[in-house]
Design a protein around this motif. Sequence first.
Motif, PDB file in Angstrom:
ATOM      1  N   ASP A  27       0.827  -1.202   0.000  1.00  0.00           N
ATOM      2  CA  ASP A  27       0.000   0.000   0.000  1.00  0.00           C
ATOM      3  C   ASP A  27       0.867   1.261   0.000  1.00  0.00           C
ATOM      4  OD1 ASP A  27      -2.500   1.472   0.220  1.00  0.00           O
ATOM      5  OD2 ASP A  27      -1.955   1.821   2.325  1.00  0.00           O
TER       6      ASP A  27
ATOM      7  N   HIS B  79       2.546   1.757  -3.340  1.00  0.00           N
ATOM      8  CA  HIS B  79       1.592   2.309  -4.302  1.00  0.00           C
ATOM      9  C   HIS B  79       1.415   3.818  -4.090  1.00  0.00           C
ATOM     10  CE1 HIS B  79      -1.848   2.624  -6.940  1.00  0.00           C
ATOM     11  NE2 HIS B  79      -2.529   3.187  -5.946  1.00  0.00           N
ATOM     12  N   LYS B  80       1.268   4.226  -2.832  1.00  0.00           N
ATOM     13  CA  LYS B  80       1.103   5.657  -2.531  1.00  0.00           C
ATOM     14  C   LYS B  80       2.350   6.448  -2.944  1.00  0.00           C
ATOM     15  CE  LYS B  80      -1.911   5.172   1.509  1.00  0.00           C
ATOM     16  NZ  LYS B  80      -1.947   5.340   2.983  1.00  0.00           N
TER      17      LYS B  80
ATOM     18  N   SER C  96       4.558   5.711  -5.212  1.00  0.00           N
ATOM     19  CA  SER C  96       4.638   5.757  -6.679  1.00  0.00           C
ATOM     20  C   SER C  96       3.620   6.728  -7.268  1.00  0.00           C
ATOM     21  CB  SER C  96       4.406   4.365  -7.266  1.00  0.00           C
ATOM     22  OG  SER C  96       5.422   3.499  -6.867  1.00  0.00           O
TER      23      SER C  96
END
Length: 157
Positions: free
Chosen positions: A89, A92-93, A95
């Motif tokens: 998670d 992802h944040k 990126s």
Amino acid sequence: MTDAERQDLRFDADADLRQYREAQKNIAHYRDKIERLRARANRTTQELNPNRIFIQHDDATGEDIILTIIDMQHELWDKMFKAESLCLDLEHKISAWTEGIEARILRSYYLYGQSLKQIAVMEGYSYSQIKRLRGAALEKYGLKLAEYQCPQKDEPQ
């Protein structure tokens, strides 16, 4: 934006990103507890050595200790699964909300556990530049985190 608001954004971003490091520390602590219990279980099956000065007498049998180890092992697997989900998670944040050197700094520092000095050497920047870039990255991340947590609602006029 005031300095206090920037500091708040950095603080919130830092707290969000530190979750994975804390989870990793918790996992290491749990592993250590399991290893100590395994050593304790091994001691229950050994004969007493009269030459040993400090002998701990334990009411727990080897079976009780092994059952505790099994329960803790299941909890450890759960903690590891949650930590890896958290890592994905956060990755992802990072990126989505940062890019370039700032994303690499956040990944290296928060997910891979590298120090700012190590990152500076690896990236070919000075320590002060890395520190400044980390601050800027935390501000960007903090802004996106605030938007993510409190999305703007379009109200009909």
